[in-house]
Design an enzyme around this catalytic site. Structure first.
Site, PDB file in Angstrom:
ATOM      1  N   HIS A  44       0.831  -0.570   0.291  1.00  0.00           N
ATOM      2  CA  HIS A  44       0.403  -0.036   0.298  1.00  0.00           C
ATOM      3  C   HIS A  44       0.786   1.522   0.329  1.00  0.00           C
ATOM      4  CE1 HIS A  44      -4.212  -2.055   1.386  1.00  0.00           C
ATOM      5  NE2 HIS A  44      -3.471  -2.493   1.128  1.00  0.00           N
ATOM      6  N   PRO A  55      -2.427   0.007  19.634  1.00  0.00           N
ATOM      7  CA  PRO A  55      -2.829  -0.327  18.035  1.00  0.00           C
ATOM      8  C   PRO A  55      -2.147   1.131  16.861  1.00  0.00           C
ATOM      9  CG  PRO A  55      -4.250  -1.560  19.051  1.00  0.00           C
ATOM     10  CD  PRO A  55      -3.813  -0.099  19.843  1.00  0.00           C
ATOM     11  N   LYS A  71       2.171  -0.188  15.061  1.00  0.00           N
ATOM     12  CA  LYS A  71       4.330  -0.613  15.278  1.00  0.00           C
ATOM     13  C   LYS A  71       4.354  -1.184  16.283  1.00  0.00           C
ATOM     14  CE  LYS A  71       5.663   3.198  13.694  1.00  0.00           C
ATOM     15  NZ  LYS A  71       5.128   2.109  12.293  1.00  0.00           N
TER      16      LYS A  71
HETATM   17  P1  RFL Z   1       4.178 -12.257  20.600  1.00  0.00           P
HETATM   18  O1  RFL Z   1       3.643 -12.013  19.808  1.00  0.00           O
HETATM   19  O2  RFL Z   1       3.140 -11.620  22.254  1.00  0.00           O
HETATM   20  O3  RFL Z   1       4.940 -13.537  21.495  1.00  0.00           O
HETATM   21  C1  RFL Z   1       4.859 -13.985  22.662  1.00  0.00           C
HETATM   22  C2  RFL Z   1       5.521 -14.917  22.616  1.00  0.00           C
HETATM   23  O4  RFL Z   1       5.856 -15.595  24.163  1.00  0.00           O
HETATM   24  C3  RFL Z   1       4.790 -16.832  24.656  1.00  0.00           C
HETATM   25  N1  RFL Z   1       4.912 -16.667  26.009  1.00  0.00           N
HETATM   26  C4  RFL Z   1       5.730 -17.816  26.437  1.00  0.00           C
HETATM   27  N2  RFL Z   1       6.594 -18.872  26.038  1.00  0.00           N
HETATM   28  C5  RFL Z   1       7.394 -19.690  26.716  1.00  0.00           C
HETATM   29  N3  RFL Z   1       7.115 -19.415  28.307  1.00  0.00           N
HETATM   30  C6  RFL Z   1       6.904 -18.448  28.570  1.00  0.00           C
HETATM   31  N4  RFL Z   1       6.503 -18.168  30.317  1.00  0.00           N
HETATM   32  C7  RFL Z   1       5.742 -17.612  27.538  1.00  0.00           C
HETATM   33  N5  RFL Z   1       4.642 -16.423  28.031  1.00  0.00           N
HETATM   34  C8  RFL Z   1       4.308 -16.449  27.033  1.00  0.00           C
HETATM   35  C9  RFL Z   1       3.645 -16.568  23.847  1.00  0.00           C
HETATM   36  O5  RFL Z   1       2.685 -17.730  24.147  1.00  0.00           O
HETATM   37  C10 RFL Z   1       3.828 -15.987  22.392  1.00  0.00           C
HETATM   38  O6  RFL Z   1       4.194 -16.545  21.684  1.00  0.00           O
HETATM   39  O7  RFL Z   1       5.195 -11.155  21.622  1.00  0.00           O
HETATM   40  P2  RFL Z   1       6.859 -10.479  20.088  1.00  0.00           P
HETATM   41  O8  RFL Z   1       7.139 -11.334  19.920  1.00  0.00           O
HETATM   42  O9  RFL Z   1       7.209  -9.114  21.197  1.00  0.00           O
HETATM   43  O10 RFL Z   1       5.363  -9.488  19.016  1.00  0.00           O
HETATM   44  C11 RFL Z   1       4.944  -8.282  18.964  1.00  0.00           C
HETATM   45  C12 RFL Z   1       3.888  -8.294  18.672  1.00  0.00           C
HETATM   46  O11 RFL Z   1       2.735 -10.134  19.085  1.00  0.00           O
HETATM   47  C13 RFL Z   1       2.140  -7.274  18.624  1.00  0.00           C
HETATM   48  O12 RFL Z   1       3.291  -6.252  19.232  1.00  0.00           O
HETATM   49  C14 RFL Z   1       1.857  -6.587  17.520  1.00  0.00           C
HETATM   50  O13 RFL Z   1       0.618  -7.542  17.341  1.00  0.00           O
HETATM   51  C15 RFL Z   1       1.410  -6.045  18.318  1.00  0.00           C
HETATM   52  N6  RFL Z   1       0.448  -5.573  17.223  1.00  0.00           N
HETATM   53  C16 RFL Z   1       0.620  -4.332  15.566  1.00  0.00           C
HETATM   54  N7  RFL Z   1       1.870  -3.970  15.526  1.00  0.00           N
HETATM   55  C17 RFL Z   1       2.455  -3.942  14.610  1.00  0.00           C
HETATM   56  O14 RFL Z   1       3.604  -3.456  14.185  1.00  0.00           O
HETATM   57  N8  RFL Z   1       1.462  -3.552  13.279  1.00  0.00           N
HETATM   58  C18 RFL Z   1       0.122  -3.794  13.577  1.00  0.00           C
HETATM   59  O15 RFL Z   1      -1.058  -3.537  12.348  1.00  0.00           O
HETATM   60  C19 RFL Z   1      -0.509  -4.419  15.055  1.00  0.00           C
HETATM   61  N9  RFL Z   1      -2.037  -4.185  14.613  1.00  0.00           N
HETATM   62  C20 RFL Z   1      -1.038  -5.742  17.224  1.00  0.00           C
HETATM   63  C21 RFL Z   1      -2.709  -4.964  16.026  1.00  0.00           C
HETATM   64  C22 RFL Z   1      -1.988  -6.419  18.418  1.00  0.00           C
HETATM   65  C23 RFL Z   1      -2.916  -6.322  18.286  1.00  0.00           C
HETATM   66  N10 RFL Z   1      -3.719  -6.884  19.727  1.00  0.00           N
HETATM   67  C24 RFL Z   1      -4.799  -8.028  19.458  1.00  0.00           C
HETATM   68  C25 RFL Z   1      -2.816  -7.258  20.973  1.00  0.00           C
HETATM   69  C26 RFL Z   1      -3.656  -5.385  16.239  1.00  0.00           C
HETATM   70  C27 RFL Z   1      -4.054  -5.370  17.454  1.00  0.00           C
HETATM   71  C28 RFL Z   1      -5.561  -5.818  17.843  1.00  0.00           C
HETATM   72  C1  PHB Z   2      -5.033  -4.834  11.003  1.00  0.00           C
HETATM   73  O1  PHB Z   2      -4.663  -5.629  12.187  1.00  0.00           O
HETATM   74  O2  PHB Z   2      -4.983  -4.740  10.153  1.00  0.00           O
HETATM   75  C2  PHB Z   2      -4.180  -3.531  11.272  1.00  0.00           C
HETATM   76  C3  PHB Z   2      -4.368  -3.010  12.729  1.00  0.00           C
HETATM   77  C4  PHB Z   2      -3.912  -1.444  13.520  1.00  0.00           C
HETATM   78  C5  PHB Z   2      -3.628  -0.705  12.816  1.00  0.00           C
HETATM   79  C6  PHB Z   2      -3.881  -1.000  11.126  1.00  0.00           C
HETATM   80  C7  PHB Z   2      -4.192  -2.312  10.966  1.00  0.00           C
HETATM   81  O3  PHB Z   2      -3.073   0.566  12.779  1.00  0.00           O
END
Ligand code: RFL
Ligand code: PHB
Length: 394
Positions: free
Chosen positions: A76, A296, A300
């Site tokens: 995009h 979110p 980032k």
């Molecule tokens: P994660 O993905 O939470 O992975 C951590 C892993 O550790 C495991 N774990 C353990 N394993 C062993 N022993 C233990 N005691 C443990 N405790 C936990 C967990 O099961 C898991 O598998 O962290 P990581 O790798 O730092 O990654 C971070 C991302 O997941 C997070 O920042 C993003 O999802 C945030 N986020 C977004 N980030 C973006 O860059 N772009 C986006 O568009 C974006 N949209 C979002 C988001 C997060 C969202 N939610 C649901 C929080 C949208 C949403 C709705």
């Molecule tokens: C997505 O889940 O696609 C998503 C989440 C947060 C954003 C943008 C996209 O800011």
């Protein structure tokens, strides 16, 4: 599986941070073992982020794990900001020459797991009772149970990539970390729907009824979010109510209409800003959500997680290659500069787009003024575009 394992870097967590770190270290010839609390299926299907900064997408390609993303990800060149019933495009490509790639986090996780298993790298899923030990010494250990059997990883370093609710950050002694935190008085109700996205690019909408975001996963699957209460009960949100509310928040003075379809998944996500400083204690290094959380709105979180482990992998390379600990000592300071820039951007996007409860309308009018500035001043739009597509790595 039971017994004692010896490796160079023991990695806790198989999210984007842990898996990318393991992959980068594999490319440097540094041995790692990854342990993960959940099943492979769980981590490969957890609906999360969707936006990759240009630098994140490039890193996947450069390190040989970007092939499927290049085929299936959607590049995009801009986003739309919608307010007062009108859309305004922020043209990233024109403003910065850069773009983003829309590709779901579970897809990134699948690609990294596939790559790791293909070269015989170890990931131990469904571990329990994990504890990080002795990281104040030169012989840290990770103890846990796998299949009910006690196990131990003896390593040179522990990488705490276990997310916000993991065990690594809490195992750091009281007083060694300073926590900075903001909670927001709203949350996001997110859905995944079998409906073609109504627009080719993401739409961030500021509406008097609250924020809404239209994103996507494929040309047939939409990902949509609405601002809601932090304690929102999903039982009060039958599908019809969700679509009606979405349609209102995205309404324009023209004929815009969201494409509707079966809702495949629903969830409520709280919003917080959080930073733990420093991101290191002895031989334990925190990366990704284990060290910091952003709301979110700036997309980032996953990008920061990948940026952290890029710095960490480089520091391990200097340690194992040239025997230098300088980069390891600088790890936290290097990452925190980017982390705080992303904190500011995520907080700013959140405060510009979400509706504050109560008040006399001051905040709403201030937001509209800010949105008008961002969509009419090239300088202001460029600032948004630079941050959204990703700041340069240092
Ligand atoms: P994660 O993905 O939470 O992975 C951590 C892993 O550790 C495991 N774990 C353990 N394993 C062993 N022993 C233990 N005691 C443990 N405790 C936990 C967990 O099961 C898991 O598998 O962290 P990581 O790798 O730092 O990654 C971070 C991302 O997941 C997070 O920042 C993003 O999802 C945030 N986020 C977004 N980030 C973006 O860059 N772009 C986006 O568009 C974006 N949209 C979002 C988001 C997060 C969202 N939610 C649901 C929080 C949208 C949403 C709705
Ligand atoms: C997505 O889940 O696609 C998503 C989440 C947060 C954003 C943008 C996209 O800011």
């Amino acid at each position: 599986m039971s017994g004692a394992i010896r490796t160079q870097v023991g990695i806790v967590g198989a999210g984007p941070a842990g898996l990318m770190l393991a992959h980068l270290l594999h490319l440097e010839g540094i041995a790692t073992v990854v342990i993960e609390a959940r099943s492979r299926e769980h981590v490969e299907t957890r609906v999360r982020a969707g936006v990759l900064e240009q630098g994140t997408a490039e890193l996947l390609v450069e390190t040989g794990v970007g092939e499927r993303m290049q085929r299936q990800g959607m590049v995009h060149r801009g986003i739309e900001l919608r307010f007062n019933g009108q859309g305004h495009r922020i043209d990233f490509h024109d403003l910065t020459g850069r773009s983003i790639t829309v590709y779901g986090q579970p897809e990134v996780v699948k690609d990294l797991i596939q790559a790791r298993l293909s070269y015989g790298g170890e990931i131990i899923f469904e571990v329990e009772n994990v504890a990080a030990r002795d990281f104040d010494s030169a012989q840290p250990r990770i103890v846990f149970q796998a299949g009910g059997e006690p196990c131990e990883i003896a390593c040179d370093f522990i990488a705490g990539c276990d997310g916000f609710h993991g065990i690594c950050r809490p195992s750091i002694p009281e007083g060694a970390l300073t926590i900075y935190e903001r909670l927001y008085p709203f949350a996001w109700l997110g859905i995944l729907a079998e409906a073609p996205p109504a627009s080719e690019e993401l739409i961030y909408a500021n509406h008097e009824r609250g924020f809404a975001l239209m994103s996507m996963r494929t040309p047939a699957i939409s990902r949509l979010y609405l601002q809601c209460q932090p304690d929102e009960d999903l039982a009060n949100w039958p599908d019809r109510r969700i679509w009606d509310e979405m349609q209102m928040r995205f309404q324009t003075s023209g004929s815009f209409c969201l494409t509707e379809g079966p809702i495949l998944q629903k969830g409520v996500t709280g919003m917080r800003s959080f930073v733990a400083e420093p991101m290191q204690c002895g031989r334990l290094f925190l990366a990704g959500d284990a060290a910091h959380i952003v709301p979110p709105t700036g997309a980032k979180g996953m990008n920061l997680a990948i940026a952290d482990v890029r710095v960490l992998a480089r520091a391990f390379r200097a340690f194992y290659g040239a025997g230098s600990e300088d980069e390891l000592h600088r790890y936290s300071a290097t990452c925190l500069r980017r982390v705080w820039r992303a904190q500011h951007f995520s907080w700013w996007m959140t405060s510009m787009l979400h509706r504050a409860e109560g008040g006399d309308g001051f905040d709403y009018r201030r937001q509209i003024a800010e949105l008008e500035n961002v969509t009419t001043s090239r300088a202001a739009a460029t600032n948004l575009a630079e941050n959204y597509t990703g700041l340069p790595f240092d």
